[in-house]
Design a protein around this motif. Structure first.
Motif, PDB file in Angstrom:
ATOM      1  N   GLU A  67      -0.814  -1.170   4.907  1.00  0.00           N
ATOM      2  CA  GLU A  67      -1.810  -1.096   4.592  1.00  0.00           C
ATOM      3  C   GLU A  67      -2.449   0.657   4.716  1.00  0.00           C
ATOM      4  OE1 GLU A  67      -3.511  -2.799   2.251  1.00  0.00           O
ATOM      5  OE2 GLU A  67      -5.206  -2.758   1.684  1.00  0.00           O
TER       6      GLU A  67
ATOM      7  N   PRO B 265       4.754  -0.054   2.340  1.00  0.00           N
ATOM      8  CA  PRO B 265       4.245  -0.923   1.882  1.00  0.00           C
ATOM      9  C   PRO B 265       3.410  -1.594   3.483  1.00  0.00           C
ATOM     10  CG  PRO B 265       6.435  -1.627   2.690  1.00  0.00           C
ATOM     11  CD  PRO B 265       5.877   0.297   2.496  1.00  0.00           C
TER      12      PRO B 265
ATOM     13  N   ALA C  92      -2.242   5.819  -3.396  1.00  0.00           N
ATOM     14  CA  ALA C  92      -3.305   5.164  -3.975  1.00  0.00           C
ATOM     15  C   ALA C  92      -4.530   5.684  -4.455  1.00  0.00           C
ATOM     16  CB  ALA C  92      -4.283   3.087  -3.722  1.00  0.00           C
TER      17      ALA C  92
ATOM     18  N   SER D  88      -0.825   3.197   4.344  1.00  0.00           N
ATOM     19  CA  SER D  88       0.518   4.113   3.524  1.00  0.00           C
ATOM     20  C   SER D  88      -0.537   3.415   1.963  1.00  0.00           C
ATOM     21  CB  SER D  88       1.794   3.066   4.420  1.00  0.00           C
ATOM     22  OG  SER D  88       2.257   4.655   2.567  1.00  0.00           O
ATOM     23  N   ARG D  89      -0.187   2.467   1.894  1.00  0.00           N
ATOM     24  CA  ARG D  89      -0.432   2.076   0.303  1.00  0.00           C
ATOM     25  C   ARG D  89      -2.017   2.306   0.320  1.00  0.00           C
ATOM     26  NH1 ARG D  89      -3.661  -1.124  -2.246  1.00  0.00           N
ATOM     27  NH2 ARG D  89      -4.974  -2.096  -0.747  1.00  0.00           N
TER      28      ARG D  89
ATOM     29  N   TYR E 238       2.879   5.299   0.167  1.00  0.00           N
ATOM     30  CA  TYR E 238       3.430   4.435  -0.963  1.00  0.00           C
ATOM     31  C   TYR E 238       4.345   3.975  -0.260  1.00  0.00           C
ATOM     32  CZ  TYR E 238       1.970   8.272  -3.786  1.00  0.00           C
ATOM     33  OH  TYR E 238       1.207   8.757  -4.718  1.00  0.00           O
TER      34      TYR E 238
END
Ligand SMILES: Cc1ncc(COP(=O)(O)O)c(C=O)c1O
Length: 406
Positions: A58, A56, A65, A60-61, A54
């Protein structure tokens, strides 16, 4: 419709694993094989997304997700809102946290109905609330058959009862309890309902909304997934019970009853369970997505399992040296079959291992139901449990091995 066993087994790497070749697996109620999409996602997470989710950047995003994806897709399959589903370390830990919440929410003198059919995970933690002034009423099984009679529950219900807990299927009796009817009875008396679905979910994810309980629990590691406990808590109850997590997470329903930080990789990998269920449905001409795919996969699994189970039940019922616990009709039960024998269950399981049968013996943490049915837990039972990836040839092999071992 017949299940395409070749396709199914192709989705489980264990069946291509040389060290397991020639072994027929009959301890699925202890923990199933994991399906390929789960293993692939777990591997991908550990290789390329194993960072705090969570944020920003990539990797982690993507990790965050994927965790959200798992919850969204599995919640839809279970017929509930995304935030009504949470992941904890195990079903036992989940009931423990829930019991703490009920202890805070209930007044001394109010009552909980428990059963003596449950695995200890959905029993002991509730019974312990007696130490905090909660009255515990026991809904008892028939000592011969292990059956839980809903009429007997009616006698236990009154305005003092806040909660009724029971299993969808006991891990030693195997009978499918009528969750919809029992939930309706409990609700009519003003009680909440908590169902242990651990021994049912591997045989097809249920439509929790249609069944009606306020809490539905199951374990992903017995349902082709990673070692996680999945917990549905319907909104009205989840908002009424006191938050058990960090105070600043109190407004997030899916965080309220999972005080520990989540196992990111395993939560994310749980999306692989949804991948598999959808692919199973689509491969057999059913819907490719969501709840409709889950219902189709459920019926495929049940149909296959029931057809394989009846000959095994008939064989066991015909033997006079075996006490088969639970129903003798396959439609009334899960393919989790516990047997009382003259010898200890574990010894017979060891004899079966020599014949290429992987099975277990013992009490399976179902000490209360075994004692209630007159089975010495130290001697235990032999348990033979299978799922939809099991084949008719494996059941035949099991019967031949039982002929030798018994
Ligand atoms: C029926 C049933 N309920 C609960 C549990 C406990 O699940 P977990 O290992 O996720 O705590 C088990 C585990 O064997 C089980 O069979």
């Amino acid at each position: 419709m017949t299940l395409d066993s070749t396709w199914v087994r192709g989705r489980f790497p264990a069946f291509a694993e040389p060290s397991l070749a020639g072994q027929a697996f009959f301890e699925n109620a202890g923990g199933s094989y994991a399906c390929a999409p789960v293993i692939d996602r777990l591997t991908r997470f550990y290789r390329s997304r194993k960072v705090q989710p969570y944020a920003p950047y990539e990797a982690s995003r993507l990790g965050g997700a994927e965790m959200d994806e798992a919850r969204t897709r599995l919640a839809a399959m279970l017929g509930v809102e995304t935030d009504e589903l949470s992941f904890g370390p195990s079903t036992t830990q989940n009931t423990y946290v829930l019991a703490r919440a009920f202890a805070q929410a209930m007044q001394p003198g109010e009552a909980i109905v428990v059963t003596n059919q449950d695995h200890e995970a959905n029993s002991g933690t509730w019974r312990r609330l007696a130490e905090e002034g909660i009255e515990i009423r026991e809904w008892r099984i028939d000592p011969e058959t292990g059956h839980l009679d809903p009429e007997a529950l009616e006698d236990l219900l009154d305005e003092k009862v806040r909660l009724v807990v029971f299993p969808h299927v006991s891990n030693v009796v195997g009978e499918i309890n009528d969750v919809a009817a029992i939930s309706a009875l409990a609700h009519a008396a003003g009680a909440f309902v908590c169902v242990d679905g651990v021994s049912y979910a591997p045989h097809g994810l249920p439509d929790v909304d249609a069944l009606g309980p306020d809490i539905y629990l199951f374990s992903a590691y017995k349902t082709y997934g990673p070692h996680q406990g999945l917990m549905v808590i319907r909104r009205a109850l989840g908002e009424w019970l006191p938050n058990q997590a960090h105070y600043f997470n109190a407004d997030v329903l899916y965080k309220r009853f999972t005080p520990a930080g989540p196992d990111h990789a395993q939560v994310a990998a749980s999306a692989g369970m949804a991948d598999y269920i959808e692919a199973l449905s689509a491969h057999h001409g059913g819907p490719a997505h969501g709840a409709a795919a889950a219902r189709h996969a459920h019926d495929l699994m049940r149909g296959h399992e029931t057809a394989l189970l009846q000959p095994l039940l008939d064989y066991l019922s015909a033997r006079n040296d075996v006490r088969l616990l639970g129903p003798t009709r396959a439609e009334r039960r899960a393919p989790t079959v516990a047997l009382e024998l003259s010898a200890p269950g574990a010894g017979v399981a060891a004899a079966l291992a020599l014949e290429g049968i992987m099975a277990g013996g013992g009490d399976f943490y179902a000490v209360r139901p075994l004692e209630a049915m007159g089975v010495d837990p130290d001697k235990g039972v032999l348990r033979l449990s299978f799922v939809h990836y099991t084949t008719e040839a494996e059941v035949d092999k099991l019967i031949a091995a039982l002929d030798k071992a018994l």
